[in-house]
Motif scaffolding. Sequence first.
Motif, short mmCIF file in Angstrom:
data_model
loop_
_atom_site.label_atom_id
_atom_site.label_comp_id
_atom_site.label_asym_id
_atom_site.label_seq_id
_atom_site.Cartn_x
_atom_site.Cartn_y
_atom_site.Cartn_z
N GLY A 1 0.86 -1.38 -0.16
CA GLY A 1 0.04 0.05 0.07
C GLY A 1 0.97 1.21 0.23
O GLY A 1 0.48 2.26 -0.68
N MET A 2 1.71 1.21 0.61
CA MET A 2 2.75 2.40 1.00
C MET A 2 3.52 2.57 -0.46
O MET A 2 3.81 3.72 -0.77
N LEU A 3 3.96 1.44 -1.25
CA LEU A 3 4.54 1.28 -2.33
C LEU A 3 3.85 2.17 -3.43
O LEU A 3 4.41 2.91 -4.18
N ILE A 4 2.65 1.96 -3.34
CA ILE A 4 1.64 2.83 -4.22
C ILE A 4 1.29 4.13 -3.91
O ILE A 4 1.81 5.06 -4.78
N TYR A 5 1.20 4.30 -2.64
CA TYR A 5 0.86 5.67 -2.01
C TYR A 5 1.94 6.70 -2.25
O TYR A 5 1.46 7.79 -2.67
N LEU A 6 3.22 6.49 -1.77
CA LEU A 6 4.07 7.45 -2.00
C LEU A 6 5.36 6.94 -3.10
O LEU A 6 6.37 7.24 -3.15
N ASP A 7 4.64 5.95 -4.13
CA ASP A 7 5.32 5.92 -5.42
C ASP A 7 6.71 5.03 -5.35
O ASP A 7 7.39 5.21 -6.36
N GLY A 8 6.76 4.25 -4.41
CA GLY A 8 7.94 3.53 -4.23
C GLY A 8 8.31 2.69 -5.20
O GLY A 8 9.25 2.17 -5.85
N ARG A 9 7.08 2.03 -5.87
CA ARG A 9 7.22 1.21 -6.89
C ARG A 9 7.77 1.63 -8.25
O ARG A 9 8.42 1.09 -8.94
N TYR A 10 8.00 3.05 -8.22
CA TYR A 10 8.45 3.63 -9.47
C TYR A 10 10.02 4.16 -9.26
O TYR A 10 10.52 4.93 -10.11
N ASN A 11 10.42 3.97 -8.11
CA ASN A 11 11.81 4.49 -7.62
C ASN A 11 12.76 3.35 -8.11
O ASN A 11 12.87 1.93 -7.75
N ILE A 12 13.57 3.91 -9.17
CA ILE A 12 14.48 3.06 -9.85
C ILE A 12 15.90 3.54 -10.17
O ILE A 12 15.84 4.80 -10.02
N VAL A 13 16.66 2.60 -10.07
CA VAL A 13 18.07 3.44 -10.52
C VAL A 13 18.33 4.31 -11.57
O VAL A 13 17.69 3.95 -12.51
#
Length: 476
Positions: free
Chosen positions: A155-167
């Motif tokens: 849920g947090m990876l969606i809410y604060l965009d962690g899933r888009y955090n990439i090298v």
Amino acid sequence: METSKTGLLDPYIPSPTKPWNKTLVTHLLNRTMFGATVSQVNSVLALTPNEAVELLFQPYAAPEVPGTWVTEAPDFNSAYNTQRTSQLRTWWVRLMYEQPVSIREKMTLFWHNHFVSEAATVIIPQYMYMQNTLFRNNCTGNFRTLAKLVTRDPGMLIYLDGRYNIVGNPNENYGRELLELFTMGIGNYTETDVREAARALTGWILSGLGSIFVPSRHDYGNKTFLGQTGNFDDNDVIDIIFNQPVTAKFICTKLYKTFIHQNDDLSYAQPVIDEMANILRSNNYEIAPLLKTLLKSKLFYSDNTISSLIKNPLDLMIGSVKMLNINFDPSSLTTRLNYIITQASAAGQYILDPPNVQGWVGYRQWLSTISMPIRAAFAESIITGLQKNGQPTGFSVDALAFAMSFSAPNNAVQLVKDMTEHLLRLTVTPRQLNALLEIMLDGSLVMDWYINDPQAPSRIKKYLKALVNLAEFQIN
């Protein structure tokens, strides 16, 4: 026995001038639960203050799931997502309503309002359920551990965009809030720290009902974060954050606001917040030892602490229902709970959907020209059985049964005193108490009061209606 520097965290010991009584028990239960029934207050009164606080931390059975859907694969396009999120709200408010003597649900809400996610953004109800369960399972556990688990929470990876955090293309949203709102606070880190934290947090994406680390998405270069340099990952970043003394002070300030007093300027409270932070750090960020110390302290039972908070909408509404011993019929339970959810939302607290990543600020912001009429109308509606628009609520207090739950229902003076003491945290003046007595007597003489009089229920309701409209009913 160890003595705190300020003396404020020393244990409260009952004395002839400050006995362990219903006022203090109700204060403890209302601060740590969503209201308490008369029988819950009486049962805790039989314990010592130390035993009462220990009871609040006793584990009890995990709740049943809100539906079999919690294990279904997430689907952003599912037509059921909105309906299931509503089911999740009802399920959680039911836990608040039905809870035994326990701090669990209050602390679950605390973390929901700390590590904020909004259901409207997360969309997937399974993820909101998992996050809610994460908070419940760790509600009085280790703050550092919880921060690490939240960092990888779907849920947090969606809410604060962690899933888009990439090298190569770091997304700073989670790293910024991790520092600003979740652990340290503004002024204790730099923009460089935010950027470097984001690099260290790269690599996590959603995978079914969980999250996975994808090595090719992670930045393996050296990062310089809060004065340290290395090939850091998410766990390293959080460990470094938790080595900063300010982190303990940050969360202790929030706990102080939740359980003791909230004020824009807490400089006067800094010495005791520093003591709380020392306790937290000396216990490796375990929350339970700190909270137990706080809830057993002289500070918690001081006159300045009692009735110093403004009830949030859920405290006010669920608390009113419980304190009045209102038992919802199982056949209509969902309808009744949804009424509470709707009214709490109208008053500014839509559970699972805080207004933004900062969460509900609370305190005086709970009261406005919009929220006050809603709060007052709700409290009155559970006395009269009628909403402000004249529509029936479908339930109301059983005035006779409520009065009979006190020890002297045939003594009008004592009954008013007992009911007022149970329902209000602020001690009313003798003049106010006498006015409430006159309202209940409704023109009859005090010596003529008889609980089995056919007029007694309606007269008690007049008293209750007057009481819930007092300003004192809004505070905790």
